[in-house]
Design a protein around this motif. Structure first.
Motif, PDB file in Angstrom:
ATOM      1  N   ALA A   1       0.835  -1.210   0.000  1.00  0.00           N
ATOM      2  CA  ALA A   1       0.000   0.000   0.000  1.00  0.00           C
ATOM      3  C   ALA A   1       0.864   1.252   0.000  1.00  0.00           C
ATOM      4  CB  ALA A   1      -0.931  -0.008   1.208  1.00  0.00           C
ATOM      5  N   TYR A   2       1.933   1.231   0.794  1.00  0.00           N
ATOM      6  CA  TYR A   2       2.864   2.370   0.801  1.00  0.00           C
ATOM      7  C   TYR A   2       3.480   2.568  -0.579  1.00  0.00           C
ATOM      8  CZ  TYR A   2       7.112   5.051   1.436  1.00  0.00           C
ATOM      9  OH  TYR A   2       8.103   5.998   1.302  1.00  0.00           O
ATOM     10  N   SER A   3       3.818   1.473  -1.250  1.00  0.00           N
ATOM     11  CA  SER A   3       4.462   1.557  -2.555  1.00  0.00           C
ATOM     12  C   SER A   3       3.560   2.179  -3.613  1.00  0.00           C
ATOM     13  CB  SER A   3       4.932   0.172  -3.011  1.00  0.00           C
ATOM     14  OG  SER A   3       5.978  -0.291  -2.187  1.00  0.00           O
ATOM     15  N   VAL A   4       2.255   1.998  -3.471  1.00  0.00           N
ATOM     16  CA  VAL A   4       1.324   2.673  -4.386  1.00  0.00           C
ATOM     17  C   VAL A   4       1.397   4.182  -4.162  1.00  0.00           C
ATOM     18  CG1 VAL A   4      -1.085   2.948  -5.081  1.00  0.00           C
ATOM     19  CG2 VAL A   4      -0.198   0.673  -4.520  1.00  0.00           C
ATOM     20  N   MET A   5       1.428   4.593  -2.882  1.00  0.00           N
ATOM     21  CA  MET A   5       1.603   6.013  -2.587  1.00  0.00           C
ATOM     22  C   MET A   5       2.926   6.523  -3.138  1.00  0.00           C
ATOM     23  SD  MET A   5       2.011   8.072   1.035  1.00  0.00           S
ATOM     24  CE  MET A   5       3.739   7.597   1.173  1.00  0.00           C
ATOM     25  N   ASP A   6       3.956   5.724  -2.988  1.00  0.00           N
ATOM     26  CA  ASP A   6       5.280   6.102  -3.477  1.00  0.00           C
ATOM     27  C   ASP A   6       5.284   6.228  -4.998  1.00  0.00           C
ATOM     28  OD1 ASP A   6       8.058   6.552  -3.519  1.00  0.00           O
ATOM     29  OD2 ASP A   6       8.464   4.425  -3.777  1.00  0.00           O
ATOM     30  N   GLY A   7       4.782   5.195  -5.686  1.00  0.00           N
ATOM     31  CA  GLY A   7       4.825   5.168  -7.141  1.00  0.00           C
ATOM     32  C   GLY A   7       3.903   6.164  -7.807  1.00  0.00           C
ATOM     33  N   ALA A   8       2.756   6.461  -7.168  1.00  0.00           N
ATOM     34  CA  ALA A   8       1.791   7.398  -7.751  1.00  0.00           C
ATOM     35  C   ALA A   8       1.956   8.815  -7.223  1.00  0.00           C
ATOM     36  CB  ALA A   8       0.367   6.917  -7.475  1.00  0.00           C
ATOM     37  N   GLY A   9       2.618   8.941  -6.061  1.00  0.00           N
ATOM     38  CA  GLY A   9       2.715  10.252  -5.427  1.00  0.00           C
ATOM     39  C   GLY A   9       4.123  10.778  -5.268  1.00  0.00           C
TER      40      GLY A   9
ATOM     41  N   MET B   1       4.312   3.119 -11.276  1.00  0.00           N
ATOM     42  CA  MET B   1       4.990   4.209 -11.990  1.00  0.00           C
ATOM     43  C   MET B   1       4.765   4.134 -13.496  1.00  0.00           C
ATOM     44  SD  MET B   1       8.654   4.997 -10.187  1.00  0.00           S
ATOM     45  CE  MET B   1       8.934   6.366 -11.312  1.00  0.00           C
ATOM     46  N   ILE B   2       4.804   2.929 -14.046  1.00  0.00           N
ATOM     47  CA  ILE B   2       4.563   2.771 -15.490  1.00  0.00           C
ATOM     48  C   ILE B   2       3.152   3.221 -15.844  1.00  0.00           C
ATOM     49  CG2 ILE B   2       4.325   1.095 -17.356  1.00  0.00           C
ATOM     50  CD1 ILE B   2       6.574  -0.511 -16.062  1.00  0.00           C
ATOM     51  N   LEU B   3       2.181   2.748 -15.075  1.00  0.00           N
ATOM     52  CA  LEU B   3       0.790   3.132 -15.336  1.00  0.00           C
ATOM     53  C   LEU B   3       0.592   4.636 -15.147  1.00  0.00           C
ATOM     54  CD1 LEU B   3      -1.059   0.165 -13.560  1.00  0.00           C
ATOM     55  CD2 LEU B   3      -0.709   0.485 -16.021  1.00  0.00           C
ATOM     56  N   ALA B   4       1.260   5.197 -14.142  1.00  0.00           N
ATOM     57  CA  ALA B   4       1.146   6.635 -13.884  1.00  0.00           C
ATOM     58  C   ALA B   4       1.713   7.452 -15.041  1.00  0.00           C
ATOM     59  CB  ALA B   4       1.865   6.995 -12.584  1.00  0.00           C
ATOM     60  N   SER B   5       2.832   6.994 -15.608  1.00  0.00           N
ATOM     61  CA  SER B   5       3.443   7.722 -16.730  1.00  0.00           C
ATOM     62  C   SER B   5       2.535   7.712 -17.956  1.00  0.00           C
ATOM     63  CB  SER B   5       4.803   7.117 -17.078  1.00  0.00           C
ATOM     64  OG  SER B   5       4.666   5.833 -17.679  1.00  0.00           O
ATOM     65  N   LEU B   6       1.894   6.574 -18.209  1.00  0.00           N
ATOM     66  CA  LEU B   6       0.962   6.480 -19.332  1.00  0.00           C
ATOM     67  C   LEU B   6      -0.236   7.410 -19.112  1.00  0.00           C
ATOM     68  CD1 LEU B   6       1.016   2.603 -19.860  1.00  0.00           C
ATOM     69  CD2 LEU B   6       2.093   4.322 -21.322  1.00  0.00           C
ATOM     70  N   LEU B   7      -0.708   7.466 -17.878  1.00  0.00           N
ATOM     71  CA  LEU B   7      -1.826   8.347 -17.537  1.00  0.00           C
ATOM     72  C   LEU B   7      -1.447   9.814 -17.769  1.00  0.00           C
ATOM     73  CD1 LEU B   7      -4.716   8.394 -16.098  1.00  0.00           C
ATOM     74  CD2 LEU B   7      -3.434   8.976 -14.033  1.00  0.00           C
TER      75      LEU B   7
ATOM     76  N   GLY C   1      -4.306  14.516 -14.568  1.00  0.00           N
ATOM     77  CA  GLY C   1      -3.520  13.313 -14.303  1.00  0.00           C
ATOM     78  C   GLY C   1      -2.908  13.334 -12.914  1.00  0.00           C
ATOM     79  N   PHE C   2      -2.362  14.492 -12.516  1.00  0.00           N
ATOM     80  CA  PHE C   2      -1.762  14.604 -11.184  1.00  0.00           C
ATOM     81  C   PHE C   2      -2.831  14.485 -10.088  1.00  0.00           C
ATOM     82  CE2 PHE C   2       1.826  16.741 -13.438  1.00  0.00           C
ATOM     83  CZ  PHE C   2       2.833  15.901 -12.979  1.00  0.00           C
ATOM     84  N   ILE C   3      -4.015  15.016 -10.331  1.00  0.00           N
ATOM     85  CA  ILE C   3      -5.098  14.893  -9.346  1.00  0.00           C
ATOM     86  C   ILE C   3      -5.456  13.420  -9.119  1.00  0.00           C
ATOM     87  CG2 ILE C   3      -7.573  15.301  -8.980  1.00  0.00           C
ATOM     88  CD1 ILE C   3      -7.153  18.050 -10.316  1.00  0.00           C
ATOM     89  N   ILE C   4      -5.540  12.657 -10.203  1.00  0.00           N
ATOM     90  CA  ILE C   4      -5.847  11.223 -10.085  1.00  0.00           C
ATOM     91  C   ILE C   4      -4.745  10.505  -9.310  1.00  0.00           C
ATOM     92  CG2 ILE C   4      -6.151   9.066 -11.376  1.00  0.00           C
ATOM     93  CD1 ILE C   4      -7.409  10.779 -13.624  1.00  0.00           C
TER      94      ILE C   4
ATOM     95  N   LEU D   1      16.678  17.395 -21.666  1.00  0.00           N
ATOM     96  CA  LEU D   1      16.551  16.423 -22.749  1.00  0.00           C
ATOM     97  C   LEU D   1      15.150  16.406 -23.350  1.00  0.00           C
ATOM     98  CD1 LEU D   1      18.542  13.413 -21.210  1.00  0.00           C
ATOM     99  CD2 LEU D   1      19.380  15.219 -22.724  1.00  0.00           C
ATOM    100  N   ASN D   2      14.207  17.048 -22.658  1.00  0.00           N
ATOM    101  CA  ASN D   2      12.826  17.153 -23.141  1.00  0.00           C
ATOM    102  C   ASN D   2      12.183  15.779 -23.388  1.00  0.00           C
ATOM    103  OD1 ASN D   2      10.607  18.799 -23.739  1.00  0.00           O
ATOM    104  ND2 ASN D   2      11.031  18.731 -25.939  1.00  0.00           N
ATOM    105  N   LEU D   3      12.470  14.825 -22.493  1.00  0.00           N
ATOM    106  CA  LEU D   3      11.852  13.506 -22.596  1.00  0.00           C
ATOM    107  C   LEU D   3      10.399  13.579 -22.132  1.00  0.00           C
ATOM    108  CD1 LEU D   3      14.666  11.203 -21.129  1.00  0.00           C
ATOM    109  CD2 LEU D   3      14.228  11.743 -23.526  1.00  0.00           C
ATOM    110  N   ASN D   4       9.553  12.716 -22.680  1.00  0.00           N
ATOM    111  CA  ASN D   4       8.169  12.672 -22.192  1.00  0.00           C
ATOM    112  C   ASN D   4       8.116  11.841 -20.911  1.00  0.00           C
ATOM    113  OD1 ASN D   4       7.989   9.884 -22.862  1.00  0.00           O
ATOM    114  ND2 ASN D   4       7.304  10.375 -24.933  1.00  0.00           N
ATOM    115  N   TYR D   5       6.936  11.810 -20.258  1.00  0.00           N
ATOM    116  CA  TYR D   5       6.808  11.133 -18.965  1.00  0.00           C
ATOM    117  C   TYR D   5       7.066   9.634 -19.083  1.00  0.00           C
ATOM    118  CZ  TYR D   5       4.812  15.387 -16.960  1.00  0.00           C
ATOM    119  OH  TYR D   5       4.624  16.669 -16.506  1.00  0.00           O
ATOM    120  N   PHE D   6       6.694   9.047 -20.220  1.00  0.00           N
ATOM    121  CA  PHE D   6       6.875   7.609 -20.369  1.00  0.00           C
ATOM    122  C   PHE D   6       8.356   7.246 -20.456  1.00  0.00           C
ATOM    123  CE2 PHE D   6       6.925   3.672 -23.036  1.00  0.00           C
ATOM    124  CZ  PHE D   6       6.327   2.838 -22.104  1.00  0.00           C
TER     125      PHE D   6
END
Length: 476
Positions: A32-40, A173-179, A192-195, A270-275
Motif C-alpha cells: 500500500a505504501y508503494s502505491v503512494m510512493d509510485g503514484a505520489g 509508476m509505469i501506469l502513472a506515466s501512461l496516464l 492526471g496529477f489529481i488522479i 533532454l525534453n523527454l516525455n513522462y513515459f
C-alpha cells in the motif's frame, strides 16, 4: 511450577504466531505504501516542474523536506516514552495521508484559473515538506517495532519484502506515466496529477488500517538509555556507530548535490516525455527488485560492512556515467533511452546493496532500547547532508553557465561523482563489522553473488506459488 512453565510456553508460542502474522501484514502494508510512493512521491518533482519550478526551487523541494523531516525524528524517541510505538506510527501515517489533499487542491485551482500563481511552488514545497515530516516521525518507531518482530535473518526478510514493494512501485509508476502522457496530450496534465495524488491519499489510508493490526511487543526502556543529539555528535568520531553515521551523512551530501536534478535534466534539458522518463527511472527499480534479496543473503553470510565496501566503491560511477550522456544525440530520445536505461539499472544494483546493508548494519549495531533513538540521530545527520548537498547543487545550477559548451547540470553530476569517491576513500576503513560472519577469501563473495543470482533468477521463472513456498519445487 509445571503450570507456570506451560503457561510461559503458551505465551511464547502466541507471541511467535503474532510476530509471524505481523511479518505478513508488514508486506501488505508495504505494498500500500508503494502505491503512494509510485503514484505520489515519485511524481512530486514532475508536478513542481509542471507548475513552473526552477532548478533552485527543485533543489529546495528536496533539501528542505529532508532537513525538517529527518530532524523531526529526534523527538520520536521521547514520544515513545509517553505513547506506544504503534500509536506514534499511526499518528504519522494518518497525517501524511491527509497532506495529499492540499496538493490535489492546488492542481484544482490551476485548472479553474488556467494559470499558475507565483506562490504555488512554495506551497507545494511546504506541503511536501509536511508529507515527509509526518512520515519521518513514524520512521524510528517503525524501525524499533520491526527490530522486535524480525529477530533473525533480517537481511533475507527485508530483501524479500523490498522486492515485493519494488515490483509494486514499478508497475504503478509505469501506469502513472501512461496516464500523465494521455492527459498531457490533451493539455490537461493537472487532471492526471489529481488522479495520482488521490490514489496516493487512498492507499496511505489503507496502509494506516493495516498498520493498526500490527502486533506490538512490549518495549522496556531501561534507565539511562537516552542521550542527547549533542552528546551523540560529540562522541560520533570516537565510536563505530558514530563513524558509520558520519560516513552515511557525507555520502548523502555528495549524492544530493546531483540527485534532485536527474529529473530536471531528463524532463527539461533532454525534453523527454513522462513515459521515457519513467522507463529510465524504473530501470533502477527493476535491478533493485532482482538484486536486493541477493545482497540480503550476502550480507547475512559475509557481513554488512563487506557489502558496504563493495557497493560504496561503485556508487561514484553512477553520476560519472550520467555525465557522458552529453556525447549522445539528444534529438533521438530512443538513443538516450538505450544508454540511460542500463546506467540506471547499474545504479539500482549498487544502491540496493548499499541501502539494505546500511539498514541491517543499524539493526546489528544498536540495542533495541536505543534503536529508535539511534535511527533518529542517524537520519537527522543524513538530513543535514541531503539539505546541504541539494542546496549546493541548486545554487550551482542556478548560475546557468557552461564550461566547454556543456550544461552546468552535467558538471554537477561530475562534482557529485568526485565527492562520493573522496568520502568513500576517506571514511570506509574507519568502520568495523559488528556481526559475526563466516571467514572468506577474496573472490568468495563474487562466487556467492553469481550463485545466488543464478538460483534467484531460476526461482523467479517458477510460478508465484512456488516462490511463496506453497508447493515444493522439484528439480531433477
Amino acid at each position: 511450577m509445571d503450570r507456570k512453565k506451560e503457561g510461559k510456553k503458551d505465551n511464547e508460542q502466541d507471541e511467535e504466531f503474532l510476530k509471524e502474522k505481523t511479518k505478513k501484514l508488514s508486506i501488505k502494508e508495504g505494498v500500500a505504501y508503494s502505491v503512494m510512493d509510485g503514484a505520489g512521491l515519485r511524481y512530486i518533482s514532475p508536478y513542481a516542474l509542471s507548475l513552473g519550478a526552477n532548478n533552485t526551487q527543485i533543489g529546495l523541494l528536496t533539501s528542505l523536506s529532508s532537513l525538517i523531516g529527518n530532524f523531526s525524528q529526534i523527538f520520536s524517541p521521547r514520544l515513545m516514552e509517553k505513547k506506544s510505538r504503534k500509536n506514534v506510527i499511526l499518528f504519522g501515517v494518518l497525517f501524511q495521508a491527509l497532506m495529499w489533499i492540499p496538493l490535489i487542491l492546488i492542481a484544482l485551482i490551476f485548472i479553474l484559473r488556467k494559470q499558475v500563481e507565483p506562490t504555488s511552488i512554495y506551497f507545494v514545497i511546504a506541503i511536501y515538506t509536511m508529507i515527509v515530516f509526518f512520515g519521518s516521525i513514524a520512521a524510528p518507531a517503525w524501525n524499533s517495532l520491526m527490530k522486535d518482530i524480525i529477530t533473525k535473518e533480517s537481511g533475507k526478510y527485508f530483501g524479500f519484502r523490498n522486492r515485493i514493494l519494488g515490483i509494486t512501485a514499478l508497475v504503478v509508476m509505469i501506469l502513472a506515466s501512461l496516464l500523465l502522457n494521455y492527459f498531457k496530450e490533451k493539455q490537461e496534465v493537472m487532471i492526471g496529477f489529481i488522479i495520482l495524488f488521490s490514489l496516493a491519499f487512498l492507499f496511505r489510508i489503507v496502509s494506516f488500517k493495516i498498520l493498526s493490526k500490527h502486533y506490538e511487543p512490549k518495549l522496556n526502556l531501561e534507565k539511562g538509555y537516552y542521550f542527547s543529539f549533542k552528546d551523540f555528535i560529540k562522541e560520533s568520531y570516537k565510536n563505530n556507530f558514530g563513524k558509520f553515521t558520519l560516513f552515511i551523512a557525507l555520502i548523502m551530501f555528495a549524492t544530493s548535490v546531483a540527485s534532485p536534478f536527474f529529473t530536471v535534466y531528463m524532463l527539461k534539458n533532454l525534453n523527454l516525455n513522462y513515459f521515457y522518463w519513467t522507463l529510465i527511472t524504473i530501470s533502477s527499480s527493476i535491478s533493485t527488485i532482482i538484486f536486493m534479496p541477493i545482497w540480503g543473503k550476502i550480507s547475512d553470510k559475509f557481513g554488512n560492512l563487506r557489502v558496504l565496501k563493495v557497493t560504496g566503491a561503485l556508487i561514484p560511477f553512477v553520476p560519472f556515467l550520467w555525465f557522458f550522456s552529453v556525447f549522445i544525440n539528444s534529438s533521438r530520445p530512443e538513443i538516450l533511452l538505450y544508454y540511460l536505461f542500463p546506467v540506471e539499472f547499474f545504479s539500482g544494483i549498487v544502491w540496493a546493496g548499499f541501502n539494505l546493508s546500511s539498514l541491517t548494519f543499524i539493526y546489528d549495531a544498536v540495542s533495541k532500547q536505543r534503536l529508535a533513538l539511534c535511527v533518529a540521530y542517524y537520519n537527522a545527520l543524513s538530513g543535514v547532508g541531503i539539505f546541504l548537498g541539494a542546496l549546493l547543487g541548486g545554487l550551482i545550477s542556478s548560475l546557468n553557465i557552461h564550461f566547454f559548451n556543456i550544461d552546468i547540470i552535467l558538471w554537477i553530476f561530475m562534482l557529485s561523482a568526485v565527492l562520493r569517491m573522496i568520502v568513500y576513500l576517506f571514511m570506509i576503513n574507519k568502520i568495523k563489522e559488528v556481526r559475526k560472519t563466516e571467514e572468506y577469501k577474496n573472490g568468495d563473495i563474487i562466487k556467492h553473488f553469481k550463485k545466488e543470482l543464478k538460483d534467484d533468477l531460476k526461482m523467479m521463472i517458477y510460478p508465484v506459488y512456488n516462490r511463496l513456498g506453497i508447493h515444493p519445487i522439484r528439480q531433477t
